[in-house]
Scaffold this motif. Sequence first.
Motif, PDB file in Angstrom:
ATOM      1  N   GLU A   1     -58.411  26.888 -77.542  1.00 57.07           N
ATOM      2  CA  GLU A   1     -57.237  27.623 -77.073  1.00 57.07           C
ATOM      3  C   GLU A   1     -57.251  27.738 -75.554  1.00 57.07           C
ATOM      4  O   GLU A   1     -58.271  28.090 -74.964  1.00 57.07           O
ATOM      5  N   ILE A   2     -56.123  27.430 -74.930  1.00 53.96           N
ATOM      6  CA  ILE A   2     -55.940  27.659 -73.500  1.00 53.96           C
ATOM      7  C   ILE A   2     -55.039  28.874 -73.330  1.00 53.96           C
ATOM      8  O   ILE A   2     -53.954  28.939 -73.923  1.00 53.96           O
ATOM      9  N   VAL A   3     -55.486  29.836 -72.543  1.00 48.57           N
ATOM     10  CA  VAL A   3     -54.733  31.074 -72.333  1.00 48.57           C
ATOM     11  C   VAL A   3     -54.307  31.165 -70.868  1.00 48.57           C
ATOM     12  O   VAL A   3     -54.844  30.465 -70.011  1.00 48.57           O
ATOM     13  N   PRO A   4     -53.338  32.005 -70.556  1.00 42.29           N
ATOM     14  CA  PRO A   4     -52.882  32.112 -69.167  1.00 42.29           C
ATOM     15  C   PRO A   4     -53.990  32.578 -68.227  1.00 42.29           C
ATOM     16  O   PRO A   4     -54.849  33.378 -68.605  1.00 42.29           O
ATOM     17  N   THR A   5     -53.951  32.082 -67.011  1.00 42.73           N
ATOM     18  CA  THR A   5     -54.911  32.496 -65.993  1.00 42.73           C
ATOM     19  C   THR A   5     -54.821  33.999 -65.764  1.00 42.73           C
ATOM     20  O   THR A   5     -53.725  34.560 -65.650  1.00 42.73           O
ATOM     21  N   GLY A   6     -55.974  34.641 -65.727  1.00 44.58           N
ATOM     22  CA  GLY A   6     -56.012  36.084 -65.519  1.00 44.58           C
ATOM     23  C   GLY A   6     -56.083  36.896 -66.794  1.00 44.58           C
ATOM     24  O   GLY A   6     -56.260  38.115 -66.736  1.00 44.58           O
ATOM     25  N   SER A   7     -55.939  36.243 -67.956  1.00 42.92           N
ATOM     26  CA  SER A   7     -55.936  36.988 -69.214  1.00 42.92           C
ATOM     27  C   SER A   7     -57.331  37.191 -69.797  1.00 42.92           C
ATOM     28  O   SER A   7     -57.504  37.969 -70.742  1.00 42.92           O
ATOM     29  N   LEU A   8     -58.346  36.509 -69.261  1.00 44.55           N
ATOM     30  CA  LEU A   8     -59.713  36.662 -69.752  1.00 44.55           C
ATOM     31  C   LEU A   8     -60.437  37.743 -68.954  1.00 44.55           C
ATOM     32  O   LEU A   8     -60.307  37.816 -67.731  1.00 44.55           O
ATOM     33  N   ASP A   9     -61.230  38.537 -69.653  1.00 45.99           N
ATOM     34  CA  ASP A   9     -62.064  39.537 -68.989  1.00 45.99           C
ATOM     35  C   ASP A   9     -63.117  38.813 -68.150  1.00 45.99           C
ATOM     36  O   ASP A   9     -63.920  38.044 -68.701  1.00 45.99           O
ATOM     37  N   PRO A  10     -63.161  39.007 -66.846  1.00 48.56           N
ATOM     38  CA  PRO A  10     -64.138  38.308 -65.998  1.00 48.56           C
ATOM     39  C   PRO A  10     -65.580  38.512 -66.447  1.00 48.56           C
ATOM     40  O   PRO A  10     -66.419  37.609 -66.273  1.00 48.56           O
ATOM     41  N   ASP A  11     -65.889  39.665 -67.043  1.00 48.54           N
ATOM     42  CA  ASP A  11     -67.253  39.933 -67.482  1.00 48.54           C
ATOM     43  C   ASP A  11     -67.646  39.121 -68.711  1.00 48.54           C
ATOM     44  O   ASP A  11     -68.834  39.060 -69.065  1.00 48.54           O
ATOM     45  N   LEU A  12     -66.678  38.495 -69.378  1.00 48.33           N
ATOM     46  CA  LEU A  12     -66.967  37.737 -70.596  1.00 48.33           C
ATOM     47  C   LEU A  12     -66.999  36.222 -70.354  1.00 48.33           C
ATOM     48  O   LEU A  12     -67.258  35.460 -71.278  1.00 48.33           O
ATOM     49  N   ILE A  13     -66.738  35.789 -69.146  1.00 48.70           N
ATOM     50  CA  ILE A  13     -66.684  34.355 -68.856  1.00 48.70           C
ATOM     51  C   ILE A  13     -68.102  33.789 -68.726  1.00 48.70           C
ATOM     52  O   ILE A  13     -68.917  34.290 -67.964  1.00 48.70           O
ATOM     53  N   HIS A  14     -68.379  32.736 -69.484  1.00 52.25           N
ATOM     54  CA  HIS A  14     -69.704  32.111 -69.476  1.00 52.25           C
ATOM     55  C   HIS A  14     -69.800  30.939 -68.509  1.00 52.25           C
ATOM     56  O   HIS A  14     -70.891  30.626 -68.027  1.00 52.25           O
ATOM     57  N   LEU A  15     -68.686  30.278 -68.238  1.00 50.88           N
ATOM     58  CA  LEU A  15     -68.665  29.137 -67.326  1.00 50.88           C
ATOM     59  C   LEU A  15     -67.507  29.301 -66.359  1.00 50.88           C
ATOM     60  O   LEU A  15     -66.350  29.279 -66.769  1.00 50.88           O
ATOM     61  N   PRO A  16     -67.771  29.473 -65.069  1.00 52.21           N
ATOM     62  CA  PRO A  16     -66.678  29.606 -64.105  1.00 52.21           C
ATOM     63  C   PRO A  16     -65.880  28.308 -63.982  1.00 52.21           C
ATOM     64  O   PRO A  16     -66.427  27.202 -64.071  1.00 52.21           O
TER      65      PRO A  16
END
Length: 234
Positions: free
Chosen positions: A192-207
């Motif tokens: 799934e691709i979601v809009p930029t900014g919709s992911l919690d930065p603390d949950l991102i595993h790969l920048p």
Amino acid sequence: MKKVYGSAAEALDGALFDGMLIAAGGFGLCGIPELLIDGIVAAGTKDITVASNNAGVDGFGLGKLLETRQIKKMMSSYVGENAEFMRQYLSGELELEFNPQGTLAERMRAGGAGIPGFYTKTGVGTVIAEGKEVKSWDGQDYILEEGIFADLSIVKAWKADETGNAIFRKTARNFNPPAAMCGKVCILEVEEIVPTGSLDPDLIHLPGIYVHRLIQGDHEKRIEQRTVRQKEGA
């Protein structure tokens, strides 16, 4: 900069060449870049060296590239689930560089961090150490392992935004992030691709800085070893 592509073939266009080194993510059949592997099969790229924990199973995952004889060499930890892998290696058709599992992951991570080599105790006194530099600290021997700098990384995540910031699920997080980091070009496939900014930065595993191209698609998610028990009373 455009990152989202419509298909594996589009994303791989211009990134493949004969004799290249590819770092492939995944663990067993979990989190493997199925669509990109199919794209490489279709492209016919040959004499490939692949750094990956294993090579899938017969007829699926990297096993497809073994069947088409597109892989010249594997850099792996485990080969036990793929009969064609074993056959090609034992018959001398396929080169194999065995790596302890943690060493392989660290070689990828080191490459992604720009580290050309590191010393580890893993493999000291075994065939893994043959031909490698040995140094001693505090009376303990360590062998030099080289970082992996791949021409291309192919990885799979659960979810990513349009800039490539990615989240992996459970076991798929083992090899995918270090594999993604060590490639000159990284192509990511996601569910799934979601809009930029919709992911919690603390949950991102790969920048997203590591991701150059991105595709979304449907995945088979095959189970490698299905283990069940008999229903009581059956």
